[in-house]
Write an enzyme that holds these catalytic residues in place. Structure first.
Site, PDB file in Angstrom:
ATOM      1  N   ARG A  27       0.864  -1.234   0.254  1.00 53.45           N
ATOM      2  CA  ARG A  27       0.171   0.072  -0.001  1.00 53.45           C
ATOM      3  C   ARG A  27       0.796   1.249  -0.304  1.00 53.45           C
ATOM      4  NH1 ARG A  27      -3.749  -1.992   4.532  1.00 53.45           N
ATOM      5  NH2 ARG A  27      -1.854  -3.052   5.159  1.00 53.45           N
ATOM      6  N   ARG A  36      -4.589  -2.576  -7.499  1.00 54.68           N
ATOM      7  CA  ARG A  36      -5.490  -3.237  -6.433  1.00 54.68           C
ATOM      8  C   ARG A  36      -6.798  -2.709  -6.922  1.00 54.68           C
ATOM      9  NH1 ARG A  36      -5.867  -2.122  -0.137  1.00 54.68           N
ATOM     10  NH2 ARG A  36      -7.066  -0.457  -0.809  1.00 54.68           N
ATOM     11  N   ASP A  73      -1.178 -14.080  -0.390  1.00 50.74           N
ATOM     12  CA  ASP A  73      -1.211 -13.862   1.193  1.00 50.74           C
ATOM     13  C   ASP A  73      -1.067 -15.186   1.898  1.00 50.74           C
ATOM     14  OD1 ASP A  73      -2.084 -11.617   3.167  1.00 50.74           O
ATOM     15  OD2 ASP A  73      -3.033 -13.473   3.879  1.00 50.74           O
ATOM     16  N   TYR A 154      -5.400 -17.507  12.956  1.00 52.62           N
ATOM     17  CA  TYR A 154      -6.331 -17.060  12.174  1.00 52.62           C
ATOM     18  C   TYR A 154      -7.706 -18.072  12.241  1.00 52.62           C
ATOM     19  CZ  TYR A 154      -3.117 -13.024  10.909  1.00 52.62           C
ATOM     20  OH  TYR A 154      -2.549 -12.001  10.903  1.00 52.62           O
TER      21      TYR A 154
END
Ligand code: 1CP
Length: 348
Positions: A27, A36, A73, A154
């Protein structure tokens, strides 16, 4: 001539110390934000090999790093094991149904069935291999995975967490179930990394970003031993492919001399003194790191740190990097400054 980054991973002499940055495709780069936007959202970007390859290459041209890291990711793995993943704006990743019981685990896809669903990752790597070879500038391609423990946090919490209370409750009250989750993830990760290597990556990095959530006396049992198993598996088949191990926040574990295993490079986080890492690990592993990422906000603070690390490592058995990921509000010119300073101070 070999690739400078791969040579450095193997502990060979290089003309200067190579450098890359964790989270370098991201970013802080306006060019990343534009792609993106074109993709619609972050997961679409991961699923689109052409656009994922484009953002992987961006930091080579814009910032001048010596290696590209595959754009993807760590959470695509549990996603393809059957856990529905969403990235919510401002909140990060969310799984709609976290793993709480044996039957939740039994419902997940495992082994080859899960690993072979990640075709968009392998297609991105194949495309990148062609593009990087065509450039002819000898820049390396890093593939990666999350460590089973970090992925499990997660999968059990359902999202990022500050306290890890749900997975730690399982660690102490139902360790058998936690081990079964870790084993199932480990089997997928082994095959996933094998397929990444077959598709054309040069180096593997394992991210154990949430290593520090585990007390040192339990770390080997719940995380490190699984990564050793993954490394042994990959080394038995691909002895020439270097493996970088990056566990964040394990300075107490290093100090106690508990690090072992078939890795080539040890990624040192920014909270670990480089001199201590060198003393404890420098003979066994090439060291990667470890500037505190927030120094990137100031050029003088960056230069001072790069020179300090260079003084400790002396240009030997070392790869420059940050001690964790670059933050989204870092000015691009400061990232360029970091990379060129690493190359300047280490030039032989
Ligand atoms: O564009 C966006 O808004 C999404 C931001 C983003 C990006 C750019 C996420 C969401 N992931 C990524 C890419 C990514 N993630 C890469 C490839 C790019 C590169 O490094 O240049 C890599 C290697 C990762 C790995 C990753 N994802 C880790 C391990 C590395 C680390 O920083 O510790 C972890 C923990 C994740 C989970 C993740 N992905 C994204 C978010 C917001 C999160 C959650 C982080 C948290 O829980 O705090």
């Amino acid at each position: 001539m070999g690739k400078i980054f791969v040579d450095a991973c193997k502990g060979l002499e290089t003309p200067y110390t190579p450098v890359w940055m964790m989270r370098q495709a991201g970013r802080y780069l306006p060019q990343y934000m534009a792609v993106r936007k074109e993709a619609g959202n972050f997961l679409n970007l991961c699923h689109n090999p052409k656009l994922a390859a484009e953002v992987t290459i961006q930091p080579l041209d814009i910032v001048g790093v010596d290696a590209a890291i595959l754009f993807s990711d760590i959470l695509v793995v549990p996603n393809e094991m059957g856990m529905k993943l969403e990235f919510l704006a401002g909140e990060g990743p969310v799984f709609d149904k976290p793993i709480a019981t044996q039957s939740d685990l039994d419902n997940l896809i495992g082994g080859e069935d899960a690993a072979s669903k990640l075709t968009y990752v392998y297609d991105t790597i194949k495309l990148l291999r062609e593009q990087l070879d065509a450039r002819g500038d000898n820049k390396a391609l890093i593939g990666f995975t999350g460590a089973p423990w970090t992925l499990a946090t997660y999968m059990i919490e359902g999202q990022g967490t500050k306290t890890y209370n749900i997975c730690k409750k399982m660690m102490y009250s139902n360790p058998e179930l936690l081990h079964k989750i870790l084993k199932k993830v480990t089997e997928v990760v082994k095959l996933y990394m094998e397929k990444q290597i077959e598709s054309g990556i040069d180096v593997v990095q394992i991210f154990d970003s949430w290593a520090a959530a585990i007390e040192p006396s339990k770390y080997n049992e719940f995380s490190w031993s699984y990564m050793v198993e993954i490394a042994d598996y990959l080394k038995s088949k691909y002895p020439e492919t270097p493996i970088i191990m990056f566990p964040k926040g394990v300075s107490a574990f290093i100090e106690r001399g508990l690090v072992y295993g078939n890795f080539d490079v040890f990624g040192v986080d920014w909270g670990t003194p480089m001199a201590m890492a060198k003393e404890k690990l420098g003979e066994k592993y090439v060291l990667q790191g470890n500037m505190e990422p927030c120094r990137l906000y100031d050029k003088a603070a960056t230069t001072a740190c790069v020179e300090g690390i260079q003084n400790i490592m002396g240009g030997k058995r070392h790869i420059f990097n940050l001690g964790h990921g670059i933050l989204p509000d870092v000015p691009v010119e400061n990232a360029i400054h970091f990379v060129s300073e690493c190359q300047r101070v280490s030039k032989k």
